[in-house]
Write a protein that holds these residues in place. Structure first.
Motif, PDB file in Angstrom:
ATOM      1  N   VAL A  33       0.867  -1.175   0.000  1.00  8.66           N
ATOM      2  CA  VAL A  33       0.000   0.000   0.000  1.00  8.66           C
ATOM      3  C   VAL A  33       0.902   1.222   0.000  1.00  8.66           C
ATOM      4  CG1 VAL A  33      -1.650   1.361   1.318  1.00  8.66           C
ATOM      5  CG2 VAL A  33      -1.929  -1.105   1.172  1.00  8.66           C
ATOM      6  N   GLU A  34       0.677   2.109  -0.951  1.00  5.97           N
ATOM      7  CA  GLU A  34       1.447   3.350  -1.044  1.00  5.97           C
ATOM      8  C   GLU A  34       0.579   4.506  -0.573  1.00  5.97           C
ATOM      9  OE1 GLU A  34       3.086   6.362  -4.467  1.00  5.97           O
ATOM     10  OE2 GLU A  34       2.873   4.249  -4.957  1.00  5.97           O
ATOM     11  N   ILE A  35       1.056   5.226   0.457  1.00  5.95           N
ATOM     12  CA  ILE A  35       0.358   6.395   0.969  1.00  5.95           C
ATOM     13  C   ILE A  35       1.206   7.606   0.605  1.00  5.95           C
ATOM     14  CG2 ILE A  35      -0.523   7.580   3.002  1.00  5.95           C
ATOM     15  CD1 ILE A  35      -0.758   4.799   4.329  1.00  5.95           C
ATOM     16  N   ALA A  36       0.691   8.468  -0.259  1.00  8.11           N
ATOM     17  CA  ALA A  36       1.416   9.663  -0.698  1.00  8.11           C
ATOM     18  C   ALA A  36       0.821  10.867   0.018  1.00  8.11           C
ATOM     19  CB  ALA A  36       1.308   9.825  -2.194  1.00  8.11           C
ATOM     20  N   TYR A  37       1.672  11.593   0.742  1.00  4.43           N
ATOM     21  CA  TYR A  37       1.202  12.790   1.434  1.00  4.43           C
ATOM     22  C   TYR A  37       1.816  14.044   0.847  1.00  4.43           C
ATOM     23  CZ  TYR A  37       5.553  12.105   4.029  1.00  4.43           C
ATOM     24  OH  TYR A  37       6.856  11.908   4.373  1.00  4.43           O
ATOM     25  N   GLY A  38       2.623  13.914  -0.164  1.00  5.93           N
ATOM     26  CA  GLY A  38       3.124  15.047  -0.931  1.00  5.93           C
ATOM     27  C   GLY A  38       4.076  15.949  -0.183  1.00  5.93           C
ATOM     28  N   THR A  39       3.967  17.218  -0.464  1.00  3.41           N
ATOM     29  CA  THR A  39       4.867  18.200   0.132  1.00  3.41           C
ATOM     30  C   THR A  39       4.260  18.809   1.385  1.00  3.41           C
ATOM     31  OG1 THR A  39       3.949  19.893  -1.296  1.00  3.41           O
ATOM     32  CG2 THR A  39       5.913  18.751  -2.088  1.00  3.41           C
ATOM     33  N   ALA A  40       3.444  18.069   2.070  1.00  5.40           N
ATOM     34  CA  ALA A  40       2.779  18.563   3.279  1.00  5.40           C
ATOM     35  C   ALA A  40       3.790  18.742   4.416  1.00  5.40           C
ATOM     36  CB  ALA A  40       1.684  17.587   3.693  1.00  5.40           C
ATOM     37  N   ALA A  41       3.351  19.357   5.476  1.00 12.21           N
ATOM     38  CA  ALA A  41       4.213  19.654   6.605  1.00 12.21           C
ATOM     39  C   ALA A  41       4.647  18.380   7.329  1.00 12.21           C
ATOM     40  CB  ALA A  41       3.487  20.574   7.578  1.00 12.21           C
ATOM     41  N   GLU A  42       5.697  18.517   8.109  1.00 15.29           N
ATOM     42  CA  GLU A  42       6.215  17.393   8.895  1.00 15.29           C
ATOM     43  C   GLU A  42       5.173  16.887   9.892  1.00 15.29           C
ATOM     44  OE1 GLU A  42       9.197  14.650   9.823  1.00 15.29           O
ATOM     45  OE2 GLU A  42       9.172  16.140   8.221  1.00 15.29           O
ATOM     46  N   SER A  43       4.306  17.762  10.361  1.00 13.02           N
ATOM     47  CA  SER A  43       3.274  17.345  11.310  1.00 13.02           C
ATOM     48  C   SER A  43       2.288  16.373  10.675  1.00 13.02           C
ATOM     49  CB  SER A  43       2.532  18.556  11.859  1.00 13.02           C
ATOM     50  OG  SER A  43       1.895  19.245  10.808  1.00 13.02           O
ATOM     51  N   VAL A  44       2.053  16.499   9.368  1.00 13.10           N
ATOM     52  CA  VAL A  44       1.152  15.572   8.667  1.00 13.10           C
ATOM     53  C   VAL A  44       1.781  14.191   8.621  1.00 13.10           C
ATOM     54  CG1 VAL A  44       0.052  15.068   6.462  1.00 13.10           C
ATOM     55  CG2 VAL A  44       0.106  17.398   7.322  1.00 13.10           C
ATOM     56  N   ARG A  63       5.844  -4.540   7.325  1.00 10.57           N
ATOM     57  CA  ARG A  63       6.983  -3.614   7.255  1.00 10.57           C
ATOM     58  C   ARG A  63       6.518  -2.267   6.740  1.00 10.57           C
ATOM     59  NH1 ARG A  63      11.234  -2.824   3.192  1.00 10.57           N
ATOM     60  NH2 ARG A  63      10.148  -4.308   1.874  1.00 10.57           N
ATOM     61  N   LEU A  64       7.139  -1.192   7.268  1.00 13.75           N
ATOM     62  CA  LEU A  64       6.837   0.164   6.861  1.00 13.75           C
ATOM     63  C   LEU A  64       8.101   0.794   6.287  1.00 13.75           C
ATOM     64  CD1 LEU A  64       4.655   2.657   8.587  1.00 13.75           C
ATOM     65  CD2 LEU A  64       7.007   3.335   8.334  1.00 13.75           C
ATOM     66  N   GLU A  65       7.975   1.437   5.134  1.00 16.05           N
ATOM     67  CA  GLU A  65       9.114   2.061   4.463  1.00 16.05           C
ATOM     68  C   GLU A  65       8.765   3.519   4.171  1.00 16.05           C
ATOM     69  OE1 GLU A  65      11.379   1.582   0.165  1.00 16.05           O
ATOM     70  OE2 GLU A  65      10.008   0.034   0.858  1.00 16.05           O
ATOM     71  N   LYS A  66       9.653   4.454   4.570  1.00 15.36           N
ATOM     72  CA  LYS A  66       9.414   5.882   4.379  1.00 15.36           C
ATOM     73  C   LYS A  66      10.376   6.425   3.331  1.00 15.36           C
ATOM     74  CE  LYS A  66      10.188   6.180   8.766  1.00 15.36           C
ATOM     75  NZ  LYS A  66      10.472   6.633  10.097  1.00 15.36           N
ATOM     76  N   THR A  67       9.882   7.309   2.472  1.00 18.08           N
ATOM     77  CA  THR A  67      10.742   8.011   1.520  1.00 18.08           C
ATOM     78  C   THR A  67      10.421   9.494   1.616  1.00 18.08           C
ATOM     79  OG1 THR A  67       9.167   7.824  -0.277  1.00 18.08           O
ATOM     80  CG2 THR A  67      10.788   6.072  -0.080  1.00 18.08           C
ATOM     81  N   ASP A  68      11.447  10.322   1.544  1.00 18.82           N
ATOM     82  CA  ASP A  68      11.246  11.767   1.639  1.00 18.82           C
ATOM     83  C   ASP A  68      11.842  12.510   0.459  1.00 18.82           C
ATOM     84  OD1 ASP A  68       9.839  11.784   4.006  1.00 18.82           O
ATOM     85  OD2 ASP A  68      11.644  11.725   5.223  1.00 18.82           O
ATOM     86  N   LYS A  69      12.264  11.829  -0.566  1.00 22.64           N
ATOM     87  CA  LYS A  69      12.868  12.483  -1.715  1.00 22.64           C
ATOM     88  C   LYS A  69      11.778  13.034  -2.609  1.00 22.64           C
ATOM     89  CE  LYS A  69      16.892   9.709  -1.346  1.00 22.64           C
ATOM     90  NZ  LYS A  69      17.553   8.516  -1.621  1.00 22.64           N
ATOM     91  N   GLY A  70      11.687  14.369  -2.672  1.00 22.18           N
ATOM     92  CA  GLY A  70      10.645  14.983  -3.484  1.00 22.18           C
ATOM     93  C   GLY A  70       9.298  14.846  -2.806  1.00 22.18           C
ATOM     94  N   TRP A  71       8.463  14.047  -3.372  1.00 25.60           N
ATOM     95  CA  TRP A  71       7.140  13.814  -2.823  1.00 25.60           C
ATOM     96  C   TRP A  71       7.233  12.787  -1.698  1.00 25.60           C
ATOM     97  CZ3 TRP A  71       1.651  13.260  -3.721  1.00 25.60           C
ATOM     98  CH2 TRP A  71       1.086  14.430  -4.210  1.00 25.60           C
TER      99      TRP A  71
END
Length: 81
Positions: A33-44, A63-71
């Motif tokens: 499952v991919e959850i995209a939250y975009g360029t929202a604030a760190e609080s989101v 397992r949970l995987e986080k990416t912060d590059k761009g979106w």
């Protein structure tokens, strides 16, 4: 099967949408499952992660995987027996 949820722009019923996509993933035995939250604030991002790390939700995925590059995106990986 891969499911996607786009939470950008930020919506008020974020937890309900995440809960429904988690239930859909469990019912359909999705692999990711991919959850995209975009360029929202760190609080989101923290709000999403806190919801996913609750005991009842954490038991659903492996397992949970986080990416912060761009979106910003969060990937939930499932392991079925």
């Amino acid at each position: 099967m891969k499911l996607k949820l786009n939470l950008f722009p930020v919506v008020t019923d974020m937890e309900e949408k995440i809960a429904s996509i988690l239930q859909e993933a469990v019912d359909g035995r999705a692999s990711v499952v991919e959850i995209a939250y975009g360029t929202a604030a760190e609080s989101v991002k923290k709000r999403i992660l806190n919801f996913l790390n609750k005991k009842e939700n954490r038991q659903l995925y492996s397992r949970l995987e986080k990416t912060d590059k761009g979106w910003g995106r969060i990937y939930l990986h499932f392991r079925w027996k």
